[in-house]
Design an enzyme around this catalytic site. Structure first.
Site, short mmCIF file in Angstrom:
data_model
loop_
_atom_site.label_atom_id
_atom_site.label_comp_id
_atom_site.label_asym_id
_atom_site.label_seq_id
_atom_site.Cartn_x
_atom_site.Cartn_y
_atom_site.Cartn_z
N GLY A 275 0.81 -1.21 0.00
CA GLY A 275 0.00 0.00 0.00
C GLY A 275 0.84 1.26 0.00
CB SER A 276 -0.14 4.80 -0.48
OG SER A 276 -1.12 4.84 0.54
CB THR A 277 1.13 3.73 4.71
OG1 THR A 277 -0.19 4.21 4.44
CG2 THR A 277 1.70 4.47 5.89
CG ASP B 89 1.01 -4.45 6.05
OD1 ASP B 89 0.82 -3.60 5.15
OD2 ASP B 89 0.50 -5.59 6.02
CB ALA C 257 -4.07 -0.81 9.12
CE LYS D 248 -2.54 -5.52 6.85
NZ LYS D 248 -2.26 -4.43 5.92
N GLY E 210 -6.03 -3.16 -0.33
CA GLY E 210 -5.17 -3.32 -1.51
C GLY E 210 -5.16 -4.75 -2.03
CD GLU F 246 -1.54 -6.54 3.37
OE1 GLU F 246 -1.17 -5.51 2.83
OE2 GLU F 246 -2.72 -6.70 3.75
#
Ligand code: 5RP
Length: 232
Positions: free
Chosen positions: A29-31, A83, A85, A96, A99, A105
């Protein structure tokens, strides 16, 4: 301050927990990508680490920093997984899978000594369920599975709309594992523990987006920086 900057603030704090020689799980994901961007600047440190990834998407993204991910089977244990969330409750329960990488995950989380979650402050919630709960199922009979899920939800007084996740051309989204995803629009979920058990008993269900009792710490990024919230 943009949401992206808050994500970077959370990622910066998690980066401090990465020590030379560690085996590191990378979420999706983006984070998580912001975390990888920061790690990518630590040229000396990153060469000492070994990596497992939760998706093809992350594996591809990490390659631009010459971070090469190994198969998860190469590890008995990971020192840490970092990771993102979709929702985190004050009790440390999570949703979660926004994505689509929930299965891998969860595998990484399950073999990690430390499971560190990085989120911007909008992801912290009083209760789970505003974000649609993803459920990964085998690639067959989605309609029958939806009917079975509806019965399971009904036992907990929930009547969600359950939608097969599709791409922009209306084809079904297929996960890295070749499976389908159902998104359940639940609203407030009072007892995720019992509901998770009920959902995951359905034969066609591989796993749900409920990640319960797994987190070591959450790093919550905001305008000022980041705060660490610990869980037992
Ligand atoms: C992917 C996930 C992601 O961690 C979640 O969707 C958060 O993504 P982002 O950091 O882009 O907000 O569970 O399956």
């Amino acid at each position: 301050m943009t949401t992206q900057q808050k994500k970077i603030n959370a990622a910066k704090m998690a980066l401090k927990r990465i020590k030379p020689g560690m085996c590191v799980g990378l979420g999706t994901g983006s984070t998580t990508n912001e975390f990888i961007n920061l790690l990518g600047q630590e040229k000396q440190l990153l060469k000492t680490l070994r990596y497992a990834s939760s998706s093809i998407q992350t594996e591809t993204f990490a390659k631009k920093y010459s971070i090469i991910c190994e198969d998860i089977d190469q590890f008995n244990q990971l020192d840490v997984t970092v990771d993102g969330a979709d929702e985190v409750s004050r009790q440390g329960e999570m949703i979660k899978g926004g994505g689509g990488a929930l299965l891998r995950e969860k595998m990484l989380a399950s073999i990690s000594k430390d499971y560190l979650i990085i989120v911007d402050d909008t992801k912290m919630v009083d209760y789970l369920g505003d974000f649609p709960l993803p459920i990964e199922i085998m690639n067959f009979s989605p309609n029958t599975t939806i009917n079975l899920l509806k019965k399971a939800f009904k036992a907990y007084h929930l009547d969600p709309e359950i939608i097969l996740r599709v791409n922009s051309d209306s084809s079904s989204v297929i996960t890295d594992g070749g499976n389908l995803i159902l998104d359940c629009h639940c609203g407030q979920i009072l007892d995720p523990n019992l509901l998770k058990k009920k959902i995951e008993e359905i034969p066609n269900v591989i796993t749900s987006g409920f990640f319960l009792n797994m987190i070591s710490s959450v790093f919550v990024g905001d305008e000022k920086g980041s705060t660490e919230v610990f869980f037992e």
